[in-house]
Design a protein around this motif. Structure first.
Motif, PDB file in Angstrom:
ATOM      1  N   ASP A  10      -8.612 -10.661  -4.847  1.00  0.00           N
ATOM      2  CA  ASP A  10      -8.886 -11.087  -3.479  1.00  0.00           C
ATOM      3  C   ASP A  10     -10.000 -10.251  -2.861  1.00  0.00           C
ATOM      4  O   ASP A  10     -10.903 -10.780  -2.222  1.00  0.00           O
ATOM      5  CB  ASP A  10      -7.622 -10.981  -2.620  1.00  0.00           C
ATOM      6  CG  ASP A  10      -6.619 -12.088  -2.923  1.00  0.00           C
ATOM      7  OD1 ASP A  10      -7.040 -13.110  -3.512  1.00  0.00           O
ATOM      8  OD2 ASP A  10      -5.441 -11.924  -2.587  1.00  0.00           O
ATOM      9  N   PHE A  11      -9.923  -8.953  -3.042  1.00  0.00           N
ATOM     10  CA  PHE A  11     -10.952  -8.090  -2.459  1.00  0.00           C
ATOM     11  C   PHE A  11     -12.300  -8.323  -3.135  1.00  0.00           C
ATOM     12  O   PHE A  11     -13.342  -8.299  -2.464  1.00  0.00           O
ATOM     13  CB  PHE A  11     -10.561  -6.618  -2.581  1.00  0.00           C
ATOM     14  CG  PHE A  11     -11.631  -5.688  -2.088  1.00  0.00           C
ATOM     15  CD1 PHE A  11     -11.916  -5.588  -0.737  1.00  0.00           C
ATOM     16  CD2 PHE A  11     -12.386  -4.946  -2.986  1.00  0.00           C
ATOM     17  CE1 PHE A  11     -12.922  -4.755  -0.272  1.00  0.00           C
ATOM     18  CE2 PHE A  11     -13.396  -4.104  -2.541  1.00  0.00           C
ATOM     19  CZ  PHE A  11     -13.666  -4.002  -1.176  1.00  0.00           C
ATOM     20  N   SER A  15     -15.600  -9.152  -1.204  1.00  0.00           N
ATOM     21  CA  SER A  15     -16.737  -8.241  -1.346  1.00  0.00           C
ATOM     22  C   SER A  15     -18.014  -8.996  -1.711  1.00  0.00           C
ATOM     23  O   SER A  15     -19.100  -8.680  -1.217  1.00  0.00           O
ATOM     24  CB  SER A  15     -16.416  -7.178  -2.410  1.00  0.00           C
ATOM     25  OG  SER A  15     -17.454  -6.236  -2.493  1.00  0.00           O
ATOM     26  N   LEU A 252      -6.772  -4.618  -0.590  1.00  0.00           N
ATOM     27  CA  LEU A 252      -7.101  -5.395   0.603  1.00  0.00           C
ATOM     28  C   LEU A 252      -5.945  -5.413   1.588  1.00  0.00           C
ATOM     29  O   LEU A 252      -6.126  -5.153   2.784  1.00  0.00           O
ATOM     30  CB  LEU A 252      -7.499  -6.814   0.207  1.00  0.00           C
ATOM     31  CG  LEU A 252      -7.953  -7.740   1.342  1.00  0.00           C
ATOM     32  CD1 LEU A 252      -9.055  -8.678   0.870  1.00  0.00           C
ATOM     33  CD2 LEU A 252      -6.783  -8.560   1.901  1.00  0.00           C
ATOM     34  N   LEU A 283     -12.086  -1.641   4.783  1.00  0.00           N
ATOM     35  CA  LEU A 283     -12.381  -2.412   3.574  1.00  0.00           C
ATOM     36  C   LEU A 283     -13.710  -1.990   2.953  1.00  0.00           C
ATOM     37  O   LEU A 283     -13.851  -1.949   1.728  1.00  0.00           O
ATOM     38  CB  LEU A 283     -12.401  -3.907   3.900  1.00  0.00           C
ATOM     39  CG  LEU A 283     -11.052  -4.558   4.204  1.00  0.00           C
ATOM     40  CD1 LEU A 283     -11.262  -5.965   4.739  1.00  0.00           C
ATOM     41  CD2 LEU A 283     -10.167  -4.585   2.961  1.00  0.00           C
ATOM     42  N   VAL A 299     -14.518 -11.501   7.324  1.00  0.00           N
ATOM     43  CA  VAL A 299     -13.231 -10.924   6.916  1.00  0.00           C
ATOM     44  C   VAL A 299     -12.080 -11.665   7.570  1.00  0.00           C
ATOM     45  O   VAL A 299     -11.071 -11.987   6.919  1.00  0.00           O
ATOM     46  CB  VAL A 299     -13.181  -9.420   7.269  1.00  0.00           C
ATOM     47  CG1 VAL A 299     -11.801  -8.843   6.987  1.00  0.00           C
ATOM     48  CG2 VAL A 299     -14.249  -8.647   6.501  1.00  0.00           C
ATOM     49  N   CYS A 303      -9.195 -13.647   5.515  1.00  0.00           N
ATOM     50  CA  CYS A 303      -7.773 -13.303   5.638  1.00  0.00           C
ATOM     51  C   CYS A 303      -6.950 -14.544   5.989  1.00  0.00           C
ATOM     52  O   CYS A 303      -5.826 -14.712   5.491  1.00  0.00           O
ATOM     53  CB  CYS A 303      -7.589 -12.215   6.696  1.00  0.00           C
ATOM     54  SG  CYS A 303      -8.118 -10.567   6.173  1.00  0.00           S
TER      55      CYS A 303
END
Length: 348
Positions: A10-11, A15, A252, A283, A299, A303
Motif C-alpha cells: 500500500d505504501f 509513494s 502506512l 509518511l 494521501v 487512504c
C-alpha cells in the motif's frame, strides 16, 4: 505472508503517486529564502535588543525572539530530516549551527530522540515522546505511575499548558545532559556550540539590562518559547491511538492511524512549520515542507481508497482533543485516590 505483502505494498503504491507528482524533489530556492528570512529576522531582533538598551520595551524583543527560536528549531527539524540537503554532512553542519548555536538545543540529542519517535509513533515502549517521565499518556501508564507523574497526572490536562512554559528550559537541560555523557556523535563540537550560545545569550542580557530586567526578559523569553514549541507538537499525536507491545500494523497504517492533521491557511502552515500536515510528514519525512500541503489530497484520497481513517481537525479542536485525552489518561489516579474529579468521573 501474502496478506503482509499486500498491506506492505500500500505504501509503495502511494509513494509512486507522490513521487510522480514531483513532491519528493528538493526545493533549494524555497529554503534559501526561508533560511535567509529567518536568519535576518533573528539577527535583527538582537540588533534591536542592543539598540533599545536597558528598557522594559525589551519584553517585546523577548516575545519576538521566542517566535524566532521556534522558527529556527523548525528549520533544524527540516535539516535533520534531510529536507534541505540530500546528504548527511551538510545537513548536520547546518543543523548544529541552527540547533546548538542558534537556540541552545543539542541537534544530535534531538535527532536521535525524534528518529525513534518517527519509527514508532505513539508506542508506549518505543516512542520517547510518550515516556511517562512527567505526564502519563495512557491509563496503563497512570496505573503504574509513581512520584512526579502520579502527582501531576491527577490534573495534567489543566497543567499541560502551564508546564509548557518550562519546555524551553527542558530542551536546554536535555542538550547539556546529552553532551556531558559519552555516546553523542561529535560531542565536543556540540558542547562548544552550546557553550558559545549560552555565553552570548547571558552576556547580552547582563551587559545591556539591569539584573531585574534581565531576569524578567529570560523568564518571558524561555516561557513563551516553550509554549510555542509545545503548541507546535501537541496537536500531532496527542489524543490519537496509543500502541503497545508487538503491532501488526504496516508502515502506512502505523503512521496514519497515530497522526492527526490540523486544518488552516498559510498562517498555520508558517506557524507550525508544515507540521500541521503531520500524516504526510510521517509518511514522507524527507519531503520538503512546502510540498506537504500539495501531498495532502493525494494521501487523503488514497487512504479513502484503501479504507484507512484519515484524521484532520482545526487547531483549537486539536488542542481540545489532546487535553481531553490527557484528562482521560489520568483518570485511574483520580479514582484510586478518591479525588472529587475522580469521584465525579466515576459517577458518570
Amino acid at each position: 505472508m501474502t496478506a503482509n505483502l499486500r498491506t506492505g505494498s500500500d505504501f509503495a503504491r502511494l509513494s509512486r503517486r507522490v513521487s510522480e507528482a514531483g513532491l519528493l524533489d528538493r526545493r533549494p530556492g524555497y529554503y534559501v529564502f526561508r533560511i535567509g528570512l529567518v536568519a535576518t529576522l533573528f539577527v535583527s531582533g538582537w540588533v534591536a535588543f542592543f539598540a533599545i538598551g536597558d528598557s522594559w520595551w525589551q519584553l517585546g524583543i523577548a516575545v519576538f525572539q521566542a517566535v524566532m527560536f521556534g522558527q529556527i528549531a523548525l528549520l533544524s527539524h527540516d535539516l535533520a530530516h534531510r529536507q534541505v540537503f540530500r546528504t548527511r554532512r551538510p545537513s548536520e553542519i547546518a543543523g548544529r549551527i541552527a540547533g546548538n548555536l542558534g537556540v541552545g538545543m543539542s541537534y544530535g540529542w534531538w535527532m536521535d530522540k525524534h528518529t525513534r519517535h518517527h519509527a514508532n509513533p505513539n508506542h508506549e515502549d518505543l516512542d520517547p515522546d510518550v515516556d511517562p517521565d512527567i505526564l502519563v499518556w495512557s491509563k496503563e501508564q497512570a496505573r503504574a505511575s509513581k512520584g512526579l507523574p502520579r502527582f501531576i497526572g491527577r490534573y495534567q490536562a489543566f497543567l499541560f499548558f502551564p508546564l509548557l512554559t518550562l519546555e524551553g528550559l527542558n530542551l536546554h537541560f536535555s542538550g547539556i545532559r546529552a553532551v556531558s555523557k559519552p555516546g553523542l556523535r561529535r560531542r565536543g563540537l556540540e558542547a562548544a556550540l552550546l557553550l558559545a550560545h549560552f555565553a552570548f545569550y547571558f552576556s547580552a542580557l547582563l551587559s545591556v539590562l539591569s539584573p531585574g530586567k534581565a531576569l524578567v526578559f529570560f523568564i518571558v523569553h524561555k516561557a513563551l518559547w516553550g509554549v510555542y514549541m509545545g503548541s507546535i507538537f501537541a496537536p500531532n499525536h496527542k489524543g490519537m491511538p496509543i500502541l503497545s507491545g508487538d503491532t501488526e500494523l504496516d508502515f502506512l497504517r502505523k503512521q496514519v492511524l497515530t497522526s492527526r492533521n490540523v486544518r488552516g491557511g498559510r498562517f498555520v502552515d508558517v506557524a507550525l512549520g508544515g507540521l500541521n500536515y503531520q500524516i504526510e510528514h510521517h509518511l514522507f519525512p524527507s519531503m520538503p515542507s512546502p510540498h506537504l500541503r500539495r501531498a495532502r489530497p493525494i494521501v487523503q484520497g488514497y487512504c479513502a481508497e484503501i479504507g484507512v481513517p484519515y484524521h484532520e481537525t482545526g487547531l483549537i479542536e486539536s488542542y481540545r482533543l489532546a487535553l481531553r485525552s490527557l484528562h482521560e489518561a489520568g483518570e485511574p489516579i483520580r479514582l484510586s485516590e478518591g479525588s472529587p474529579a475522580g469521584t465525579a468521573a466515576g459517577r458518570r
